[in-house]
Design a protein around this motif. Structure first.
Motif, PDB file in Angstrom:
ATOM      1  N   GLN A 196       0.870  -1.185   0.000  1.00  0.00           N
ATOM      2  CA  GLN A 196       0.000   0.000   0.000  1.00  0.00           C
ATOM      3  C   GLN A 196       0.899   1.224   0.000  1.00  0.00           C
ATOM      4  N   ILE A 197       0.844   1.998  -1.076  1.00  0.00           N
ATOM      5  CA  ILE A 197       1.754   3.123  -1.257  1.00  0.00           C
ATOM      6  C   ILE A 197       0.956   4.419  -1.360  1.00  0.00           C
ATOM      7  N   GLY A 198       1.301   5.368  -0.506  1.00  0.00           N
ATOM      8  CA  GLY A 198       0.603   6.657  -0.505  1.00  0.00           C
ATOM      9  C   GLY A 198       1.466   7.820  -0.922  1.00  0.00           C
ATOM     10  N   ILE A 199       2.798   7.671  -0.740  1.00  0.00           N
ATOM     11  CA  ILE A 199       3.721   8.761  -1.069  1.00  0.00           C
ATOM     12  C   ILE A 199       4.910   8.183  -1.832  1.00  0.00           C
ATOM     13  N   ILE A 200       5.250   8.820  -2.935  1.00  0.00           N
ATOM     14  CA  ILE A 200       6.441   8.460  -3.705  1.00  0.00           C
ATOM     15  C   ILE A 200       7.265   9.727  -3.881  1.00  0.00           C
ATOM     16  N   LYS A 201       8.565   9.638  -3.566  1.00  0.00           N
ATOM     17  CA  LYS A 201       9.445  10.794  -3.717  1.00  0.00           C
ATOM     18  C   LYS A 201      10.601  10.446  -4.644  1.00  0.00           C
ATOM     19  N   LYS A 261      -0.965   1.953 -14.860  1.00  0.00           N
ATOM     20  CA  LYS A 261      -1.732   3.178 -14.637  1.00  0.00           C
ATOM     21  C   LYS A 261      -0.790   4.323 -14.311  1.00  0.00           C
ATOM     22  N   VAL A 262      -0.980   5.448 -14.990  1.00  0.00           N
ATOM     23  CA  VAL A 262      -0.133   6.618 -14.758  1.00  0.00           C
ATOM     24  C   VAL A 262      -0.553   7.296 -13.453  1.00  0.00           C
ATOM     25  N   LEU A 263       0.371   7.348 -12.522  1.00  0.00           N
ATOM     26  CA  LEU A 263       0.119   8.029 -11.246  1.00  0.00           C
ATOM     27  C   LEU A 263       0.518   9.498 -11.306  1.00  0.00           C
ATOM     28  N   ALA A 264       1.517   9.803 -12.118  1.00  0.00           N
ATOM     29  CA  ALA A 264       1.950  11.195 -12.307  1.00  0.00           C
ATOM     30  C   ALA A 264       2.760  11.268 -13.596  1.00  0.00           C
ATOM     31  N   ALA A 293      -4.119  10.858  -3.330  1.00  0.00           N
ATOM     32  CA  ALA A 293      -5.338  11.077  -2.558  1.00  0.00           C
ATOM     33  C   ALA A 293      -5.793   9.778  -1.904  1.00  0.00           C
ATOM     34  N   GLU A 294      -5.662   8.686  -2.634  1.00  0.00           N
ATOM     35  CA  GLU A 294      -5.946   7.358  -2.102  1.00  0.00           C
ATOM     36  C   GLU A 294      -4.738   6.479  -2.361  1.00  0.00           C
ATOM     37  N   ALA A 295      -4.324   5.745  -1.361  1.00  0.00           N
ATOM     38  CA  ALA A 295      -3.157   4.885  -1.521  1.00  0.00           C
ATOM     39  C   ALA A 295      -3.411   3.857  -2.614  1.00  0.00           C
ATOM     40  N   VAL A 296      -2.361   3.548  -3.380  1.00  0.00           N
ATOM     41  CA  VAL A 296      -2.447   2.533  -4.421  1.00  0.00           C
ATOM     42  C   VAL A 296      -1.872   1.232  -3.876  1.00  0.00           C
ATOM     43  N   VAL A 297      -2.556   0.110  -4.176  1.00  0.00           N
ATOM     44  CA  VAL A 297      -2.065  -1.203  -3.777  1.00  0.00           C
ATOM     45  C   VAL A 297      -1.465  -1.853  -5.013  1.00  0.00           C
ATOM     46  N   THR A 298      -0.165  -2.106  -5.004  1.00  0.00           N
ATOM     47  CA  THR A 298       0.526  -2.600  -6.181  1.00  0.00           C
ATOM     48  C   THR A 298       1.789  -3.343  -5.778  1.00  0.00           C
ATOM     49  N   ASP A 299       2.252  -4.229  -6.667  1.00  0.00           N
ATOM     50  CA  ASP A 299       3.508  -4.923  -6.407  1.00  0.00           C
ATOM     51  C   ASP A 299       4.659  -4.333  -7.207  1.00  0.00           C
ATOM     52  N   PHE A 340      19.121  10.475  -7.775  1.00  0.00           N
ATOM     53  CA  PHE A 340      19.784  10.215  -6.504  1.00  0.00           C
ATOM     54  C   PHE A 340      19.009   9.220  -5.649  1.00  0.00           C
ATOM     55  N   GLY A 341      17.697   9.188  -5.802  1.00  0.00           N
ATOM     56  CA  GLY A 341      16.972   8.276  -4.927  1.00  0.00           C
ATOM     57  C   GLY A 341      15.492   8.213  -5.223  1.00  0.00           C
ATOM     58  N   ILE A 342      14.882   7.129  -4.732  1.00  0.00           N
ATOM     59  CA  ILE A 342      13.433   6.934  -4.749  1.00  0.00           C
ATOM     60  C   ILE A 342      13.035   6.450  -3.368  1.00  0.00           C
ATOM     61  N   THR A 343      12.015   7.049  -2.797  1.00  0.00           N
ATOM     62  CA  THR A 343      11.450   6.537  -1.552  1.00  0.00           C
ATOM     63  C   THR A 343       9.948   6.359  -1.726  1.00  0.00           C
ATOM     64  N   CYS A 344       9.407   5.353  -1.061  1.00  0.00           N
ATOM     65  CA  CYS A 344       7.966   5.076  -1.094  1.00  0.00           C
ATOM     66  C   CYS A 344       7.502   4.862   0.345  1.00  0.00           C
ATOM     67  N   TYR A 345       6.367   5.454   0.677  1.00  0.00           N
ATOM     68  CA  TYR A 345       5.824   5.313   2.022  1.00  0.00           C
ATOM     69  C   TYR A 345       4.363   4.893   1.941  1.00  0.00           C
TER      70      TYR A 345
END
Length: 763
Positions: free
Chosen positions: A669-674, A712-715, A730-736, A754-759
């Motif tokens: 379950q991913i809500g934030i990607i940086k 699916k394009v998230l951004a 707005a709503e967390a995505v459930v994905t592998d 430099f990096g990717i983080t997912c929360y």
């Protein structure tokens, strides 16, 4: 119609009471970055500024550029521009305002603050009284707005003093100091004597412009007419204006708080005296068509009160780059003290001594030791006079302010006071949240059990192998010693082939060098040396060193100066790759070798400086074995700028499509990607006056798309120029799977991340 009869009573001002989670007093860069950081964490903030604009010394009222550890690229602090909110502001200002117009910076700051719904901004509002609920606790700050004739009672459980003079700290009874400590108190050998002076003065700037026709200047009556009283004017350069005139300084022997208006008047007398001399002495006919365009109306203040926290930063913390368990920020400006007599003295306008690298700033300097709900930010943090000489500059103050803003958020969430965050456990949380938000803490890597990217399998479209930089750039004479910085991992140093052009048969010495302290960029340890014998003309030369690297770090391939020899450079620019020269920047040094007097506790070393674009090409070379320094594991190593290595994944240039894919064995379950991009942290991005040839940093990925496992394009972004992109769903995505597709920024610059983080939830 309103009509009120005369009254024998004293009328009361209209009074508004504002309740918030945090009151920030002072709208300079520290206060602005503190308020934005806290507000983005859900803290309700009241930001109180006694001026009509934000930015303090950086605003259009004073017009000093924002600088910090990069020091005009004049020291050995590579990739040292401050991160987080201050970086966001500087990058945005660069994008909109490469000309350095201070009015545009005003708009950027106002926009950033007013876009935050959790910030209540009060401009033209000065705090003048504090209310306390007990000896160690502030209940309210009382302020007055001169423009709407309103008195405000600002109530909150937490307060930040970022006012410069420390008005709230002073009123509330916080312990403070004014003036310089003696050498003995903190074993600071650079501490000034009374002849040099205990305080730095104020400065005021002016601009002129060419009108195309003769302009008369009649000096006002208060003008200083005899410039023989100003020893510093003897070195005046007619091309200087704005903050190049920092040396028009006065007030270090006065009370820099209560006599600030007196200091301002004296600076006006000096400025109009300088202009009177330029216009009317007959010595400067080239200025006949010039008029005064702008003169500051309030001075830029350097020093007044410094408040005491649970730790006091001192000279040895800076020079020795001491480690602190509670490091939340960093500095890198020189120990920069000014003689108290300023423009009326015969001493040089400043004495700047640099350390060999950046230094940590601990959290314990950022709250009052005796007022339990008061944070300290800006130039008033807990530092000795000598250490303050470095920590006082605006980008450093702003970076500290971000740490305070995040600490205030933790205080709100956990019901704590500032000191409570200083425990090792909560310092760890503070550090994690700061670094995840783009803040840089030297020596710290992001470790977060809730972060998902480091748990994923990573696949990439390709990986750039550092084997060759094409021999397609200009020739560069070795008028100065030159070094190519190379990020070298564990293992043997490969052989390197370079192209040289000699006017006559001659020799050039080549050294392989490293910093004595890992993570620094001061080459001082010679690992190997060879001499190249050259024939007249163009030739390839292979250089080999019998050296094995134990830990990843930058090495320097350094060529000795020889004006009869030129090296071939490359047009290719890469993340984390720089050429440097053994020379100096006259704005922050007087020689390419820092040679302090004995007994002042400062080290001697050489400056090795890069050049600004459009110059600053890398050395053209080919390696016998590739340097594998752009691998995919860098994406999750928790460092988002070059340090001991590039810390970047880079795609191969010959691939049309470039992507990174994170996959997990189970759906997440991913809500934030940086995403963390390269906006060239070596560039100082001076905010005002100087001007820059670019509005966007050439290494920064501008086009990218983020997709989930089903495609699916998230951004999708086509015009990125910022260091960090945060996608909050707005709503967390459930994905592998998460896939990031990126485009090369420019044909000669490959895409690097430099990096990717997912929360799974908001951090």
């Amino acid at each position: 119609m309103i009509r009120e009869e005369s009254s024998s009573d004293v009328r009361k001002l209209k009074t508004d009471e504002i309740y918030s989670d945090l009151v920030v007093v002072g709208g300079g860069m520290a206060g602005v970055c503190c308020a934005i950081t806290a507000a983005r964490q859900g803290v309700k903030v009241t930001l109180v500024q006694d001026r009509p604009v934000l930015g303090g010394n950086a605003s259009s009222e004073i017009r000093l550029w924002i600088l910090g550890a990069t020091s005009h690229m004049g020291n050995n602090n590579r990739w040292a521009r401050e991160g987080g909110v201050i970086d966001e502001i500087l990058v945005e200002n660069m994008y909109r305002n490469p000309e350095g117009n201070p009015l545009i910076l005003d708009t950027v700051l106002i926009e950033k603050v007013t876009e935050e719904p959790n910030i209540k901004l009060l401009l033209n509002t000065a705090v003048y009284e504090a209310e306390k609920s007990d000896d160690g606790t502030i209940r309210a700050a009382v302020a007055f707005c001169s423009q709407n004739s309103t008195r405000y009672r600002l109530l909150a459980p937490l307060f930040v003093d970022a006012s410069g003079d420390g008005i709230l700290g002073f009123l509330s009874g916080a312990a403070f100091r004014i003036g310089a400590e003696g050498k003995e108190e903190f074993d600071e050998q650079f501490a000034p004597d009374t002849q040099y002076g205990e305080l730095l003065g104020h400065s005021m700037y002016f601009y002129s412009k060419d009108t195309g026709k003769p302009v008369r200047f009649v000096a006002p009556s208060y003008t200083l007419k005899t410039l023989d009283q100003l020893p510093r004017f003897k070195s005046f350069n007619l091309k200087q204006h704005g903050c190049w005139l920092w040396w028009v300084e006065y007030g270090g022997r006065l009370d820099t708080i209560h006599e600030s208006e007196r200091i301002k008047w004296e600076l006006w007398k000096v400025i109009y005296g300088i202009w009177h001399h330029i216009k009317n002495s007959g010595e400067f006919p080239e200025k006949e068509n010039h008029t005064l365009e702008w003169v500051g109306t309030i001075p830029g203040k350097r020093e007044s009160r410094r408040f005491e926290g649970d730790f006091m930063l001192t000279q040895k913390d800076v020079v020795e780059q001491r480690a602190h368990y509670d490091a939340v920020s960093f500095g890198g400006w020189a120990l920069d003290l000014h003689p108290a007599d300023g423009v009326y003295g015969d001493k040089p306008g400043c004495t700047q001594w640099h350390s060999k690298g950046v230094y940590q700033i601990p959290y314990r300097t950022m709250y009052s030791r005796n007022i339990q709900n008061l944070f300290l930010s800006g130039r008033i943090i807990s530092a000795s006079h000598v250490a303050f000489g470095s920590s006082r500059v605006m980008a450093t103050c702003a970076h500290n302010g971000q740490a305070v803003g995040m600490a205030a958020a933790i205080c709100k969430e956990k019901g704590l006071l500032p000191k409570g965050v200083s425990s090792p456990e909560l310092i760890g949380e503070l550090q994690r949240r700061l670094v995840a938000g783009g803040q840089y803490i030297p020596g710290y890597r992001l470790h977060d059990d809730e972060e998902l990217a480091h748990q994923a399998e990573i696949k990439v479209s390709s990986t750039y192998k550092l084997t060759t930089l094409p021999f397609d750039g200009p020739w560069r004479k070795l008028d100065f010693a030159m070094a190519q910085m190379l990020p070298v991992g564990k293992g043997s140093m490969p052989k390197i082939t370079v192209e040289l052009q000699a006017d006559v048969a001659t020799q050039v010495s080549v050294r392989l060098m490293a910093a004595a302290k890992r993570g620094n960029f001061t080459p001082e340890v010679v690992l190997g040396e060879t001499v190249l014998s050259l024939e007249a003309g163009v030739q390839l030369q292979e250089i080999a060193f019998d050296y094995t690297q134990k830990d990843e770090s930058y090495l320097f391939l350094a060529f000795s100066p020889n004006s009869e020899v030129a090296v071939r450079q490359s047009l290719t620019r890469l993340t984390g790759l720089l050429a440097v020269y053994q020379r100096f920047n006259k704005e922050v040094a007087t020689s390419s070798l820092q040679s302090p007097p004995e007994g002042i506790g400062i080290e001697s070393f050489e400056f090795w400086l890069p050049e600004r674009r459009p110059n600053g090409h890398n050395l053209a070379f080919s390696l016998s074995e590739p340097l594998q320094v752009y691998e995919k594991h860098n994406l999750t190593n928790g460092v988002f700028r070059p340090t001991t290595g590039t810390n970047a994944w880079m795609a191969a240039t010959d691939m049309a499509q470039n992507w990174v894919e994170l996959s997990w064995k189970e759906p997440q379950q991913i809500g934030i990607i940086k995403l963390y991009f390269d906006t060239d942290y070596d560039h100082p991005m001076e905010s005002t006056l100087l001007g820059h040839p670019e509005s966007e940093m050439p290494f920064c990925i501008r086009q990218f798309t983020i997709l989930d496992g089903k495609g699916k394009v998230l951004a999708s972004v086509a015009d990125n120029h910022q260091s960090m992109f945060a996608l909050e769903l707005a709503e967390a995505v459930v994905t592998d799977r998460i896939r990031v597709e990126v485009a090369h920024p420019l044909p000669e610059i490959p895409a690097a991340l430099f990096g990717i983080t997912c929360y799974p939830k908001k951090k």
